[in-house]
Design a protein around this motif. Structure first.
Motif, PDB file in Angstrom:
ATOM      1  N   LEU A  26     -62.510 -18.150  13.073  1.00  0.00           N
ATOM      2  CA  LEU A  26     -62.714 -16.703  12.919  1.00  0.00           C
ATOM      3  C   LEU A  26     -63.716 -16.337  11.833  1.00  0.00           C
ATOM      4  O   LEU A  26     -63.877 -15.158  11.519  1.00  0.00           O
ATOM      5  CB  LEU A  26     -61.362 -16.030  12.625  1.00  0.00           C
ATOM      6  CG  LEU A  26     -60.321 -16.152  13.736  1.00  0.00           C
ATOM      7  CD1 LEU A  26     -58.963 -15.670  13.245  1.00  0.00           C
ATOM      8  CD2 LEU A  26     -60.759 -15.367  14.962  1.00  0.00           C
ATOM      9  N   SER A  27     -64.413 -17.302  11.268  1.00  0.00           N
ATOM     10  CA  SER A  27     -65.272 -17.050  10.112  1.00  0.00           C
ATOM     11  C   SER A  27     -66.325 -15.978  10.369  1.00  0.00           C
ATOM     12  O   SER A  27     -66.592 -15.148   9.501  1.00  0.00           O
ATOM     13  CB  SER A  27     -65.945 -18.343   9.642  1.00  0.00           C
ATOM     14  OG  SER A  27     -66.782 -18.861  10.659  1.00  0.00           O
ATOM     15  N   GLU A  28     -66.908 -15.959  11.535  1.00  0.00           N
ATOM     16  CA  GLU A  28     -67.931 -14.943  11.824  1.00  0.00           C
ATOM     17  C   GLU A  28     -67.318 -13.556  11.965  1.00  0.00           C
ATOM     18  O   GLU A  28     -67.945 -12.564  11.628  1.00  0.00           O
ATOM     19  CB  GLU A  28     -68.713 -15.312  13.072  1.00  0.00           C
ATOM     20  CG  GLU A  28     -69.641 -16.490  12.840  1.00  0.00           C
ATOM     21  CD  GLU A  28     -70.529 -16.773  14.032  1.00  0.00           C
ATOM     22  OE1 GLU A  28     -70.862 -15.840  14.792  1.00  0.00           O
ATOM     23  OE2 GLU A  28     -70.876 -17.950  14.206  1.00  0.00           O
ATOM     24  N   LYS A  29     -66.112 -13.471  12.457  1.00  0.00           N
ATOM     25  CA  LYS A  29     -65.446 -12.177  12.615  1.00  0.00           C
ATOM     26  C   LYS A  29     -64.867 -11.673  11.297  1.00  0.00           C
ATOM     27  O   LYS A  29     -64.886 -10.479  11.019  1.00  0.00           O
ATOM     28  CB  LYS A  29     -64.344 -12.257  13.663  1.00  0.00           C
ATOM     29  CG  LYS A  29     -64.870 -12.459  15.072  1.00  0.00           C
ATOM     30  CD  LYS A  29     -63.723 -12.497  16.054  1.00  0.00           C
ATOM     31  CE  LYS A  29     -64.190 -12.784  17.442  1.00  0.00           C
ATOM     32  NZ  LYS A  29     -64.743 -11.648  18.144  1.00  0.00           N
ATOM     33  N   LEU A  30     -64.315 -12.584  10.489  1.00  0.00           N
ATOM     34  CA  LEU A  30     -63.662 -12.193   9.245  1.00  0.00           C
ATOM     35  C   LEU A  30     -64.640 -12.006   8.093  1.00  0.00           C
ATOM     36  O   LEU A  30     -64.419 -11.185   7.215  1.00  0.00           O
ATOM     37  CB  LEU A  30     -62.623 -13.243   8.828  1.00  0.00           C
ATOM     38  CG  LEU A  30     -61.427 -13.446   9.749  1.00  0.00           C
ATOM     39  CD1 LEU A  30     -60.572 -14.594   9.240  1.00  0.00           C
ATOM     40  CD2 LEU A  30     -60.615 -12.177   9.850  1.00  0.00           C
ATOM     41  N   HIS A  34     -62.720 -12.495   3.684  1.00  0.00           N
ATOM     42  CA  HIS A  34     -61.381 -12.437   4.275  1.00  0.00           C
ATOM     43  C   HIS A  34     -60.959 -13.824   4.732  1.00  0.00           C
ATOM     44  O   HIS A  34     -61.669 -14.479   5.482  1.00  0.00           O
ATOM     45  CB  HIS A  34     -61.363 -11.496   5.485  1.00  0.00           C
ATOM     46  CG  HIS A  34     -61.710 -10.085   5.130  1.00  0.00           C
ATOM     47  ND1 HIS A  34     -60.877  -9.269   4.422  1.00  0.00           N
ATOM     48  CD2 HIS A  34     -62.814  -9.365   5.392  1.00  0.00           C
ATOM     49  CE1 HIS A  34     -61.445  -8.094   4.259  1.00  0.00           C
ATOM     50  NE2 HIS A  34     -62.625  -8.120   4.828  1.00  0.00           N
ATOM     51  N   LYS A  35     -59.802 -14.257   4.268  1.00  0.00           N
ATOM     52  CA  LYS A  35     -59.265 -15.563   4.642  1.00  0.00           C
ATOM     53  C   LYS A  35     -57.827 -15.405   5.114  1.00  0.00           C
ATOM     54  O   LYS A  35     -57.060 -14.625   4.568  1.00  0.00           O
ATOM     55  CB  LYS A  35     -59.289 -16.532   3.453  1.00  0.00           C
ATOM     56  CG  LYS A  35     -60.673 -16.869   2.956  1.00  0.00           C
ATOM     57  CD  LYS A  35     -61.402 -17.729   3.941  1.00  0.00           C
ATOM     58  CE  LYS A  35     -62.781 -18.063   3.410  1.00  0.00           C
ATOM     59  NZ  LYS A  35     -63.647 -18.635   4.409  1.00  0.00           N
TER      60      LYS A  35
END
Length: 66
Positions: A26-30, A34-35
């Motif tokens: 989800l790194s591109e979305k978050l 945000h983690k």
């Protein structure tokens, strides 16, 4: 007989591992600010089990996992 802990590690280890993987996915979305934490994973896993129980209330595995 294998237990969930011997199969997957402790709940903390397992949820930390899941959080790390979900953060990559989800790194591109978050974004970097945000983690997802192990506590977030626990809450999301509960929601998965609840959604399954809504569909099939007598499914024992979902109830036991909760």
């Amino acid at each position: 007989m294998k237990t969930k802990e011997t199969s997957y590690g402790t709940p903390q280890q397992n949820f930390d591992r899941i959080a790390a993987l979900w953060n990559v996915i989800l790194s591109e979305k978050l974004g970097p600010e945000h983690k997802i934490s192990a506590a977030d994973v626990a809450m999301m896993m509960v929601s998965i089990k609840l959604a399954r129980l809504i569909e099939t209330p007598d499914h024992k595995d979902s109830a036991v996992d909760l």
